[in-house]
Design a protein around this motif. Structure first.
Motif, PDB file in Angstrom:
ATOM      1  N   SER A  56       2.181  -5.236  -6.055  1.00 54.04           N
ATOM      2  CA  SER A  56       1.277  -5.032  -4.927  1.00 54.04           C
ATOM      3  C   SER A  56       0.464  -3.763  -5.145  1.00 54.04           C
ATOM      4  O   SER A  56       0.793  -2.952  -6.008  1.00 54.04           O
ATOM      5  N   ASP A 113      -0.810  -0.229  -3.625  1.00 52.90           N
ATOM      6  CA  ASP A 113      -0.552   0.780  -2.608  1.00 52.90           C
ATOM      7  C   ASP A 113      -1.891   1.213  -2.020  1.00 52.90           C
ATOM      8  O   ASP A 113      -2.724   1.776  -2.725  1.00 52.90           O
ATOM      9  N   PRO A 114      -2.120   0.987  -0.704  1.00 51.19           N
ATOM     10  CA  PRO A 114      -3.415   1.326  -0.131  1.00 51.19           C
ATOM     11  C   PRO A 114      -3.679   2.818  -0.056  1.00 51.19           C
ATOM     12  O   PRO A 114      -4.808   3.246   0.128  1.00 51.19           O
ATOM     13  N   ALA A 134       4.829  -4.370   2.735  1.00 50.18           N
ATOM     14  CA  ALA A 134       3.439  -4.687   2.399  1.00 50.18           C
ATOM     15  C   ALA A 134       2.597  -4.852   3.656  1.00 50.18           C
ATOM     16  O   ALA A 134       1.464  -4.363   3.731  1.00 50.18           O
ATOM     17  N   GLN A 135       3.136  -5.520   4.659  1.00 48.37           N
ATOM     18  CA  GLN A 135       2.386  -5.710   5.900  1.00 48.37           C
ATOM     19  C   GLN A 135       2.179  -4.387   6.632  1.00 48.37           C
ATOM     20  O   GLN A 135       1.112  -4.129   7.196  1.00 48.37           O
ATOM     21  N   ARG A 162       2.047  -1.360   5.289  1.00 53.45           N
ATOM     22  CA  ARG A 162       1.063  -0.554   4.564  1.00 53.45           C
ATOM     23  C   ARG A 162      -0.356  -1.037   4.859  1.00 53.45           C
ATOM     24  O   ARG A 162      -1.281  -0.234   4.991  1.00 53.45           O
ATOM     25  N   GLN A 163      -0.518  -2.337   4.934  1.00 56.40           N
ATOM     26  CA  GLN A 163      -1.846  -2.888   5.214  1.00 56.40           C
ATOM     27  C   GLN A 163      -2.314  -2.496   6.608  1.00 56.40           C
ATOM     28  O   GLN A 163      -3.455  -2.053   6.793  1.00 56.40           O
ATOM     29  N   LYS A 164      -1.439  -2.623   7.591  1.00 58.80           N
ATOM     30  CA  LYS A 164      -1.830  -2.342   8.975  1.00 58.80           C
ATOM     31  C   LYS A 164      -1.983  -0.854   9.249  1.00 58.80           C
ATOM     32  O   LYS A 164      -2.748  -0.456  10.128  1.00 58.80           O
ATOM     33  N   GLN A 205      -2.944   1.511   7.036  1.00 55.88           N
ATOM     34  CA  GLN A 205      -3.877   2.204   6.148  1.00 55.88           C
ATOM     35  C   GLN A 205      -4.844   3.057   6.958  1.00 55.88           C
ATOM     36  O   GLN A 205      -5.414   2.608   7.951  1.00 55.88           O
TER      37      GLN A 205
END
Length: 217
Positions: free
Chosen positions: A18, A20-21, A82-83, A85-87, A89
């Protein structure tokens, strides 16, 4: 079969990579090795137990099952990480992975006004994003920890840290997360992450942390 093994392993590892944002770097998840090993083992067993004409199919079926077992809890937490980190960011909330646990570090300057335990109005959206993920990943326990710097009376800091942790807990409950999943504790200034001798250090110490723990541990 010898040609199939590297392909299965490479595919499994690729699926566990994945971005990393925060850094923009690609990383292999914590379960890639376990899932990869499980996939290879499953493929061997699947091929061995299938008839000669169905060995390729048996290997693929076994790889899927073995990968799921090899990934286990870590795979579940990888998806949750993962979810999050996405939300989160650019939200100011730090996502820290520690083994199978996930820790969300929420700095005090974005969560609460100075000396207050009411959640800041502009932080509700961020906390709601966290709650959406926690509702989806229901097999995760949540520990909410309030922390302060060392400025002021110790008993006042202790109460403030408790009240802030409980404010976050109550908001998560209002977002359809069962109360039984959530523990809230205040620790005052007992666990600093930086020196209280500087303004920057004191700011870092004023925080709320959410530790997410798989219930199957």
């Amino acid at each position: 079969m010898r040609k199939l093994m590297p392909l299965l392993l490479a595919t499994t590892l690729a699926a566990c990579v994945s971005t990393d944002p925060y850094t923009g770097q690609q990383k292999t998840s914590n379960t890639a090795k376990g899932a990869g090993a499980g996939a290879v083992a499953g493929a061997v067993i699947g091929a061995a137990t299938a008839s000669s004409k169905d060995r390729k199919k048996g290997a693929l079926t076994g790889a899927v099952a073995g990968g799921a077992i090899g990934g286990g809890i870590g795979f579940y937490m990888d998806k949750q990480e993962a979810q999050l980190r996405q939300k989160l960011q650019n939200s100011g909330v730090q996502v820290v992975r520690e083994g199978d646990n996930i820790r969300l570090v929420m700095p005090g300057n974005i969560t609460f006004a100075t000396g207050q335990s009411a959640i800041r109005g502009d932080f509700y959206e961020t906390l709601s994003s966290v709650a959406l993920v926690l509702v989806e990943f229901k097999d995760t326990a949540i520990r909410v920890a309030g922390h302060t710097d060392s400025t002021g009376a110790a008993d006042m800091n202790q109460r403030l840290s408790e009240d802030r942790a409980n404010s976050v807990k109550q908001y998560l409950i209002s977002q359809n997360i069962p109360a039984g999943r959530i523990q809230a504790n205040g620790y005052g200034p007992r666990y600093p992450v930086a020196s209280n001798a500087t303004p920057e250090g004191r700011q870092a110490n004023r925080r709320v942390e959410l530790e997410l723990i798989p219930l199957t541990q």
